[in-house]
Design an enzyme around this catalytic site. Structure first.
Site, PDB file in Angstrom:
ATOM      1  CD  GLU B  24       1.303 -27.576  11.021  1.00 33.62           C
ATOM      2  OE1 GLU B  24      -0.003 -27.577  10.328  1.00 33.62           O
ATOM      3  OE2 GLU B  24       2.000 -28.415  11.196  1.00 33.62           O
ATOM      4  CG  LEU B  53       2.080 -27.072   7.313  1.00 31.25           C
ATOM      5  CD1 LEU B  53       1.370 -26.275   6.120  1.00 31.25           C
ATOM      6  CD2 LEU B  53       2.462 -28.599   7.375  1.00 31.25           C
ATOM      7  CD  GLU B  55       2.087 -32.266  10.788  1.00 33.47           C
ATOM      8  OE1 GLU B  55       3.036 -32.232   9.738  1.00 33.47           O
ATOM      9  OE2 GLU B  55       1.195 -31.382  10.313  1.00 33.47           O
ATOM     10  CD  GLN B  77      -3.756 -26.816  11.054  1.00 35.21           C
ATOM     11  OE1 GLN B  77      -3.453 -27.091   9.842  1.00 35.21           O
ATOM     12  NE2 GLN B  77      -3.818 -25.434  11.466  1.00 35.21           N
ATOM     13  CG  PHE B  78      -7.636 -31.523  11.511  1.00 34.34           C
ATOM     14  CD1 PHE B  78      -9.055 -31.683  11.633  1.00 34.34           C
ATOM     15  CD2 PHE B  78      -7.150 -30.312  10.939  1.00 34.34           C
ATOM     16  CE1 PHE B  78      -9.824 -30.504  11.409  1.00 34.34           C
ATOM     17  CE2 PHE B  78      -8.157 -29.117  10.560  1.00 34.34           C
ATOM     18  CZ  PHE B  78      -9.594 -29.307  10.897  1.00 34.34           C
ATOM     19  N   GLY B  80      -5.507 -36.589  11.726  1.00 34.82           N
ATOM     20  CA  GLY B  80      -4.912 -37.367  10.641  1.00 34.82           C
ATOM     21  C   GLY B  80      -3.682 -36.830  10.491  1.00 34.82           C
ATOM     22  CG  HIS B 124      -9.392 -32.575   7.674  1.00 34.57           C
ATOM     23  ND1 HIS B 124      -8.600 -33.049   6.674  1.00 34.57           N
ATOM     24  CD2 HIS B 124      -9.029 -31.390   7.971  1.00 34.57           C
ATOM     25  CE1 HIS B 124      -7.979 -31.980   6.181  1.00 34.57           C
ATOM     26  NE2 HIS B 124      -7.936 -31.129   7.025  1.00 34.57           N
TER      27      HIS B 124
END
Lengths: 371, 319
Positions: B24, B53, B55, B77-78, B80, B124
């Site tokens: 993303e 978007l 995962e 992206q992060f 979590g 995050h």
């Protein structure tokens, strides 16, 4: 639980041809079928049904851990399976025994999985691009979509060369339509305009949960919300299954993006040999679908065309022989070696696998010559 | 380190046209940490895919692309946000080579910016390594320096196994040298990055620089700490670590993740098993607490710092 006004059909349950404006575009696909191909449709349905019954028997006799019956869904599978071209790729769920058989998968490979000898074990490159069964519901829809993205990135879509243009056909059930992965697959397929056909076999039950719990709207309406063209067909009509899939695959190969088919069919037996459908569904429903049996219907059609009795006798004998061979080969299967557990966890050398393989070997060796 | 990763990705994409990046916001934006900055312009939209978007969708389609002969490099992206993809990673990606009995390889790399120290909001700043280290079929690595980041990302991409590439996000910005001439150490190797004689400390990712800071401070007080950079979390390369423990007799394991059932637990158990007679003290763990990662204003309490590391070193020396 039954057909809708939009359900496309070419053969009525009594085996007579149905004529309608809605199916006119599909007639060229059916008209191009040879007598030999029609016989092959019938032969495959009969043989796989007989095999399926035999595998169920083997499970009942303790020879398999589980069996996943496909009985009743032969037309949906055989029609669609024969519609794919050799270089197309097929991602099954776990009930597509007939499709696998068409693509050259030795059905004993399926037996091996359910006898506890493998977790897959076949190589799609050797089984007509028929990929492994996936037991986690809907996972394969994303693999198929990713694969189809790759086909498109390879430039093998819309070239006009039938030897090059490639499509992906992915199977899933009505229960799977509730999974996030299947819906994410619709999103990705549409975003990247993948050359793929989503083939939903709506057999009306996700184990014991009826399709109405999965969706309050007809399932073939759902992909339209993603912008994916869809149609609902009579999945117990092998001609319709063939024609709709062939047309959708052609559209996908031509670069028209993902396509969707909902095949209305019925799983006549249990979900697997672990459940008991008498606990969750009534006889009326079963009876309704038995009257729409895909094999009886196609047999009536072939008889109407003048097919000889000798052919049906020959196919029946072939089915018996096929089942007997599958049984004999099942009973002769050897368990895998213990060390094979470690063999393919990684494709590159791995110290933990090496150490544990050795530890197991040493442990086993410690008993040799012992008490 | 972010720049080193960008260079490493570019080198891998130049070397093999089957390498594609997916994630993303990784296109024109260059990713939220800018690791893929400029790559879409350089390699085109079919090599650097700004994905929907989703995962599970990203990882699931990466698996399909790998089946088709591509080498997808996925950016989560992060930390979590990896859990929506957990199923595709652990039940599919990790197992498909075995299920194919070796007939199919899945060279997928999953990049995961992870760990604390950046004062971010919920989901995050997490350290989910142990979930994946528990799953057979995956390799896990985490670079601690720009040099390692540059080389390890290329090695991860050329590996035929799935590799989870944990990037310590607090190390994206600190600068460091990258030796473009010297090839990197093997992907699975752990390394002694500071020699010492009294206590061995081991960690990975962002923890390594903190261990080096602790060693520096301890040296001023007369304690000699040997620092091991784990680099690979699965498999763990125990040889340099065991050599070190044989010499120092003491081991402290430091990590940002919660301590229970973690990489640190595994190291403590294994070192106890293999170096029991060399140990002068129990193997001690310094870790995050067994709580969810706290709100950012408490991360300084939650995360191991130099004081907690030195406190553990003192406890080890007290035996």
């Amino acid at each position: 639980m039954s057909y809708t006004p939009e359900t496309l059909q070419l053969l009525a349950p009594d085996g007579t041809r149905v004529v309608s404006d809605a199916t006119e575009a599909y007639l060229p696909y059916v008209d191009a079928l040879t007598e030999q191909q029609l016989r092959e449709f019938y032969r495959t349905m009969r043989v796989i049904r007989r095999f399926d019954i035999e595998a169920g028997n083997l499970q009942r006799q303790g020879q398999l851990a589980l069996w996943i019956p496909s009985l009743g869904q032969e037309a949906a599978q055989v029609g669609s399976g024969f519609a794919a071209r050799a270089h197309d790729h097929i991602f099954p769920a776990y009930r597509e025994h007939a499709v696998g058989h068409i693509r050259g998968l030795d059905v004993v490979q399926i037996i091996k999985m359910l006898r506890g000898l493998t977790h897959g074990g076949w190589n799609p490159a050797e089984t007509g691009n028929f990929h492994l069964y996936t037991l986690v519901i809907g996972s394969q829809s994303l693999h198929a979509t990713g694969y189809a993205m790759g086909v498109r990135f390879d430039g093998l879509v819309g070239t006009g060369d039938p030897e090059k243009d490639t499509a992906v056909l992915v199977y899933f059930g009505d229960g799977a339509t509730s999974q996030g992965d299947v819906n994410e697959a619709f999103v990705f397929a549409q975003s990247y305009q993948t050359p793929q056909v989503f083939f939903l076999q709506n057999n009306h039950w996700a184990i014991s949960v009826p399709v109405r719990v999965q969706s309050r709207t007809p399932l073939f309406h759902r992909p339209r919300g993603f912008g994916i063209p869809s149609q609902q067909i009579d999945g117990n009509d092998v001609l319709m299954s063939y024609a709709a899939t062939a047309a959708s695959l052609d559209a996908a190969r031509a670069g028209e993006g993902p396509q969707f088919i909902e095949a209305l069919t019925y799983r006549m037996g249990a979900h697997t040999t672990s459940d008991d459908p008498t606990k969750y569904r009534d006889d009326d429903e079963l009876h309704y679908w038995q009257e729409r049996d895909p094999i009886a219907r196609f047999e009536a059609y072939l008889r109407g065309l003048g097919e000889s009795e000798a052919f049906f006798t020959e196919v029946a004998e072939e089915a018996e022989q096929f089942a007997a061979e599958a049984r004999a080969r099942t009973l002769a299967l050897e368990p895998p070696s213990a060390e094979s557990m470690f063999a393919h966890v990684y494709s590159e050398p791995h110290p933990v696998m090496d150490a544990q393989r050795q530890a197991l070997a040493d442990f086993e060796a410690s008993f040799e010559g012992g008490a | 380190m972010a720049k080193a990763l960008t260079m490493g990705l570019a080198a891998a994409m130049t070397a093999d046209e089957k390498v594609v990046l997916m994630g993303e916001d990784i296109g024109p934006l260059g990713g939220v940490f800018r690791v893929t900055e400029g790559l879409q312009k350089q390699f085109g939209v079919h090599r650097v895919l700004d994905t929907p978007l989703a995962e599970s969708g990203i990882v699931g389609t990466a698996i399909g692309l790998a089946m088709r002969g591509y080498r997808p490099v996925v950016e989560i992206q992060f930390d979590g946000f990896i859990f929506p993809a957990f199923d595709q990673i652990t039940t599919q990606l990790a197992k498909l080579t075995a299920r194919h009995e070796g007939a199919m390889q899945l060279p997928v790399v999953i990049r995961v910016p992870y760990g604390g120290h950046i004062g971010a909001v919920e989901h995050h700043q997490e350290s989910p390594e142990a979930y994946f280290a528990h799953t057979a079929g995956l390799r896990l690595v985490s670079p601690a320096t720009p040099h390692d980041a540059y080389w390890m990302i290329q090695q991860a991409i050329t590996s035929t196994d799935p590799v989870m590439f944990f990037e310590p996000k607090s190390r994206y910005w600190p600068k460091g040298d990258v030796d473009l001439a010297a090839s990197g150490a093997a992907l699975h190797e752990s390394r002694i990055v500071r020699a010492g004689t009294d206590v061995t400390v081991v960690g990975h990712g962002a923890m390594v620089s903190m261990l080096l800071d602790a060693a520096e401070l301890a040296a001023a007080e007369g304690t000699s700490i040997e620092v091991v950079d784990l680099r690979s979390l699965s498999p763990i390369d125990y040889a340099p670590l065991l050599d070190s423990v044989h010499r120092t007799g003491r081991l402290v394991v430091a990590q940002e993740a919660p301590g229970s059932v973690s990489i640190g637990s595994e190291i403590a158990a294994t070192v106890t098993e293999k170096a029991f007679y060399s140990l002068e003290a129990p193997v001690l763990r310094v870790s995050g607490y067994d709580t969810p990662f706290p709100p950012a204003k408490l991360e300084g309490v939650y995360l191991p710092d130099v004081d907690r590391i030195l406190h553990a070193v003192d406890r080890a020396l007290a035996y």
